[in-house]
Design an enzyme around this catalytic site. Sequence first.
Site, PDB file in Angstrom:
ATOM      1  N   GLY A 156       0.867  -1.181   0.000  1.00 13.62           N
ATOM      2  CA  GLY A 156       0.000   0.000   0.000  1.00 13.62           C
ATOM      3  C   GLY A 156       0.899   1.224   0.000  1.00 13.62           C
ATOM      4  CG  PHE A 157      -0.738   5.184   0.182  1.00  9.04           C
ATOM      5  CD1 PHE A 157      -0.397   5.985  -0.896  1.00  9.04           C
ATOM      6  CD2 PHE A 157      -2.063   4.839   0.366  1.00  9.04           C
ATOM      7  CE1 PHE A 157      -1.368   6.436  -1.773  1.00  9.04           C
ATOM      8  CE2 PHE A 157      -3.041   5.282  -0.510  1.00  9.04           C
ATOM      9  CZ  PHE A 157      -2.698   6.083  -1.578  1.00  9.04           C
ATOM     10  N   GLY A 158       2.397   2.777   2.497  1.00 11.75           N
ATOM     11  CA  GLY A 158       3.589   2.662   3.332  1.00 11.75           C
ATOM     12  C   GLY A 158       4.624   1.741   2.711  1.00 11.75           C
ATOM     13  CB  VAL A 171       2.004 -12.228   5.343  1.00 11.25           C
ATOM     14  CG1 VAL A 171       2.711 -12.402   6.674  1.00 11.25           C
ATOM     15  CG2 VAL A 171       3.011 -11.913   4.249  1.00 11.25           C
ATOM     16  CD  GLU A 191     -14.261   9.961  -0.230  1.00  5.07           C
ATOM     17  OE1 GLU A 191     -13.655  11.031  -0.375  1.00  5.07           O
ATOM     18  OE2 GLU A 191     -13.673   8.870  -0.076  1.00  5.07           O
ATOM     19  CG  ASP A 243      -4.238   2.989   7.570  1.00  4.37           C
ATOM     20  OD1 ASP A 243      -3.706   4.113   7.684  1.00  4.37           O
ATOM     21  OD2 ASP A 243      -5.208   2.770   6.815  1.00  4.37           O
ATOM     22  CB  ALA A 245      -2.393   8.411   1.804  1.00  2.00           C
TER      23      ALA A 245
HETATM   24  C1  LIG Z   1     -12.217   4.520   0.958  1.00  2.00           C
HETATM   25  C2  LIG Z   1     -10.979   5.167   1.531  1.00  2.00           C
HETATM   26  C3  LIG Z   1     -10.724   6.495   1.287  1.00  2.00           C
HETATM   27  C4  LIG Z   1      -9.577   7.090   1.793  1.00  2.00           C
HETATM   28  N1  LIG Z   1      -9.350   8.404   1.518  1.00  2.00           N
HETATM   29  C5  LIG Z   1      -8.206   8.973   1.941  1.00  2.00           C
HETATM   30  C6  LIG Z   1      -7.901  10.314   1.584  1.00  2.00           C
HETATM   31  O1  LIG Z   1      -8.673  10.984   0.885  1.00  2.00           O
HETATM   32  N2  LIG Z   1      -6.725  10.842   2.021  1.00  2.00           N
HETATM   33  C7  LIG Z   1      -5.848  10.110   2.778  1.00  2.00           C
HETATM   34  O2  LIG Z   1      -4.777  10.606   3.127  1.00  2.00           O
HETATM   35  N3  LIG Z   1      -6.119   8.853   3.147  1.00  2.00           N
HETATM   36  C8  LIG Z   1      -7.259   8.262   2.746  1.00  2.00           C
HETATM   37  N4  LIG Z   1      -7.550   6.962   3.099  1.00  2.00           N
HETATM   38  C9  LIG Z   1      -6.633   6.263   4.022  1.00  2.00           C
HETATM   39  C10 LIG Z   1      -5.406   5.750   3.308  1.00  2.00           C
HETATM   40  O3  LIG Z   1      -5.772   5.074   2.145  1.00  2.00           O
HETATM   41  C11 LIG Z   1      -4.655   4.840   4.266  1.00  2.00           C
HETATM   42  O4  LIG Z   1      -4.280   5.587   5.387  1.00  2.00           O
HETATM   43  C12 LIG Z   1      -3.420   4.249   3.611  1.00  2.00           C
HETATM   44  O5  LIG Z   1      -3.795   3.426   2.536  1.00  2.00           O
HETATM   45  C13 LIG Z   1      -2.605   3.427   4.624  1.00  2.00           C
HETATM   46  O6  LIG Z   1      -1.504   2.889   3.963  1.00  2.00           O
HETATM   47  P1  LIG Z   1      -0.897   1.499   4.450  1.00  2.00           P
HETATM   48  O7  LIG Z   1       0.332   1.273   3.629  1.00  2.00           O
HETATM   49  O8  LIG Z   1      -0.764   1.492   5.918  1.00  2.00           O
HETATM   50  O9  LIG Z   1      -2.002   0.416   4.104  1.00  2.00           O
HETATM   51  P2  LIG Z   1      -2.740   0.104   2.733  1.00  2.00           P
HETATM   52  O10 LIG Z   1      -2.541   1.181   1.750  1.00  2.00           O
HETATM   53  O11 LIG Z   1      -4.117  -0.281   3.110  1.00  2.00           O
HETATM   54  O12 LIG Z   1      -1.951  -1.191   2.186  1.00  2.00           O
HETATM   55  C14 LIG Z   1      -1.965  -2.400   2.870  1.00  2.00           C
HETATM   56  C15 LIG Z   1      -1.487  -3.474   1.911  1.00  2.00           C
HETATM   57  O13 LIG Z   1      -1.253  -4.666   2.639  1.00  2.00           O
HETATM   58  C16 LIG Z   1      -1.766  -5.769   1.929  1.00  2.00           C
HETATM   59  N5  LIG Z   1      -2.060  -6.821   2.905  1.00  2.00           N
HETATM   60  C17 LIG Z   1      -2.927  -6.754   3.945  1.00  2.00           C
HETATM   61  N6  LIG Z   1      -2.904  -7.910   4.628  1.00  2.00           N
HETATM   62  C18 LIG Z   1      -2.014  -8.698   4.018  1.00  2.00           C
HETATM   63  C19 LIG Z   1      -1.563 -10.034   4.253  1.00  2.00           C
HETATM   64  N7  LIG Z   1      -2.005 -10.777   5.288  1.00  2.00           N
HETATM   65  N8  LIG Z   1      -0.647 -10.566   3.412  1.00  2.00           N
HETATM   66  C20 LIG Z   1      -0.177  -9.859   2.352  1.00  2.00           C
HETATM   67  N9  LIG Z   1      -0.578  -8.593   2.097  1.00  2.00           N
HETATM   68  C21 LIG Z   1      -1.473  -8.031   2.913  1.00  2.00           C
HETATM   69  C22 LIG Z   1      -2.997  -5.217   1.236  1.00  2.00           C
HETATM   70  O14 LIG Z   1      -3.357  -6.005   0.117  1.00  2.00           O
HETATM   71  C23 LIG Z   1      -2.531  -3.821   0.849  1.00  2.00           C
HETATM   72  O15 LIG Z   1      -1.954  -3.793  -0.424  1.00  2.00           O
HETATM   73  C24 LIG Z   1      -8.679   6.335   2.591  1.00  2.00           C
HETATM   74  C25 LIG Z   1      -8.936   4.985   2.844  1.00  2.00           C
HETATM   75  C26 LIG Z   1     -10.070   4.409   2.318  1.00  2.00           C
HETATM   76  C27 LIG Z   1     -10.341   2.938   2.583  1.00  2.00           C
END
Ligand SMILES: Cc1cc2nc3c(=O)[nH]c(=O)nc-3n(C[C@H](O)[C@H](O)[C@H](O)COP(=O)(O)OP(=O)(O)OC[C@H]3O[C@@H](n4cnc5c(N)ncnc54)[C@H](O)[C@@H]3O)c2cc1C
Length: 457
Positions: free
Chosen positions: A15-17, A81, A172, A301, A317
Site C-alpha cells: 500500500g502507501f507505506g 502472509v 464522499e 494504518d 496516506a
Molecule cells: C475509501 C478510503 C478512502 C480514503 N481516503 C483517503 C484520503 O482521501 N486521504 C488520505 O490521506 N487517506 C485516505 N484513506 C486512508 C489511506 O488510504 C490509508 O491511510 C493508507 O492506505 C494506509 O496505507 P498502508 O500502507 O498502511 O495500508 P494500505 O494502503 O491499506 O496497504 C496495505 C497493503 O497490505 C496488503 N495486505 C494486507 N494484509 C495482508 C496479508 N495478510 N498478506 C499480504 N498482504 C497483505 C494489502 O493487500 C494492501 O496492499 C482512505 C482509505 C479508504 C479505505
Amino acid sequence: MNSKATPRVVIVGAGFGGLNAAQALARESVSITVIDRKNHHTFQPLLYQVATAGLSPGEIAAPIRSILSHHKNVEVLLAEVTGFGLDRRIVQTPDQEIPYDYLIVAAGATHAYFGHDDWEPYAPGLKTIEDALEIRRRVLLAFELAERQAAAGEISRPLNFVVVGGGATGVELAGTLAEISRHALAHDFRSIDPRRTHILLVEGGTRVLPAYPEDLSRSAEEQLRLLGVEVRTSTMVTRIEPGVVLVGETRLSAAVILWAAGVAASPLGKKLGTPVDRAGRVLVQPDLSLPGHPEVFVIGDLASLKDETGKMLPGVAPVAIQQGRFVAKLIRQELESPPASARRVQATPEIAHRAGFHYWNKGSLATIGRAAAVADFGKIHISGFLAWLAWLFVHILFLIGFRNRLLVFIQWAWSYVTFERGARLITGSTHLPGWTGLAPEAPRPDEEQEIPAAASK
Ligand SMILES: Cc1cc2nc3c(=O)[nH]c(=O)nc-3n(C[C@H](O)[C@H](O)[C@H](O)COP(=O)(O)OP(=O)(O)OC[C@H]3O[C@@H](n4cnc5c(N)ncnc54)[C@H](O)[C@@H]3O)c2cc1C
C-alpha cells in the site's frame, strides 16, 4: 540472520507505506522482497469514484510488479502472509517461510463492524477494488430493479440509500450518490425518477467529519444538504437487516446500505505478538520499531503512534508514505554506518541513536461532491469550489503512473462538463439483499419509508 551477504529487507503490504519504503530503499545494496495478497496497489482515496461509477478500477490501481519492475533488486511475491517467527526472523506464508534481516510490516486496516460482522453482507464497506465494484453493483442494480418494478405496474418501495458513518468516506459516498441520482442518471429511466432517490447519511457523533475543525464540519453538512443529502447526526445504528437499518426502535427501509463507520487494523498486527491498542494497531517505538525487535518496523494504518503533542497519528496516506520513507532511511543509514559496513546486520541493532518519526502534516482535504469539498491547512480553512480544486490537484498528483493521472484528469474534465459517469457497469449477481424476485420483500408496517417511492413519472 540471512546467510546471503546482501541484507534482505522483507516488506509486507504494497500500500502507501510499503510501496514508498520499497521505492526509497530500492537503490541501495539490499535485496528487497515485497509480499502482498493482491497483485495491485490501490489508490484508496479514489475508491469511492469506482464505487459510484466515475472511474474504472484500472484507473486507480496499478500492478505492484510493474510499479517496481525497473528495480532489479526488488522481487514481488503474490502471497497472503499468515504469521511471523520473530526469533527466527522469518515471515510465514501458506507455502513458504521467507527469511529477513529487516522486516517492514505495512498491512493496513480493514472494516470494523464493532462486533456485528453479520451486518457486512447487507452493508458492505469500502476498502478494496472488490468492495468498490460490489457497491457499484448494488447502487446501479437498485435503480434497475426499481425501474423494472415500476414498469411492471407494481408500487415500488422508496429508493432510499443509507450511508452509515459521517467520516471522509461516508461523506464522499453520500455526496456522490446524491450527485449521480440528480444528474448522471436523471434522464436515463422511463418509469422512475432517479432524482427522487433519498440519500441519508447517519452519523453517531455530533457532527460529520469529526477529525476536521468544527467550522469545516458545519460547512460539509451544509454542502451535503445542498446536494440533496439528509444528514442525521447523534444517531446510532442499532441493527442492520437485509434492506433495513434500525436506528433505535425505528426501522428505515433501504435499497442500498453502505458501511463507512469504522476501521480496525489488519489482524496481522496481533500475529506479531507484541502489544496492540484497542483498534488492533501495533504499539510501536518512536522509531516505528517493535519493542525488543529493532529490526522489525510497523508502519501506516497498522501502527499506533502518538505525535509530540500526544495526539494519535491519523490513518491517512501521508502518514503511511512518510513512515515508509522514514524507515527506509533508518535502514539505509544503519547499513552504511561502520558496524554494518561489512554489509551485515548486527544481531541486535543499536536503536539508542535512532531518531524518532515526526509527521509533517501538510493539511487535510475531504471531497463531498461536484465542486464541493473542505480543506484544513492549519490556520487556513477553505470550503466549496476552491477546496475541491485543491483536492482534485492533490489526488491527480499522487496517483500512481502518468497514464492514470492523464486518464483520470480527462475523465473528470469530461464528467464535469457533461455530468456523465462512464463506468456504469453492473457485473456479477443481480440479487440485492432485501429485494427478492421482481418485488422487494414487503416492508413491515412499522418501517419508515422516508420519502415517497422513486415514483412513476
Ligand atoms: C475509501 C478510503 C478512502 C480514503 N481516503 C483517503 C484520503 O482521501 N486521504 C488520505 O490521506 N487517506 C485516505 N484513506 C486512508 C489511506 O488510504 C490509508 O491511510 C493508507 O492506505 C494506509 O496505507 P498502508 O500502507 O498502511 O495500508 P494500505 O494502503 O491499506 O496497504 C496495505 C497493503 O497490505 C496488503 N495486505 C494486507 N494484509 C495482508 C496479508 N495478510 N498478506 C499480504 N498482504 C497483505 C494489502 O493487500 C494492501 O496492499 C482512505 C482509505 C479508504 C479505505
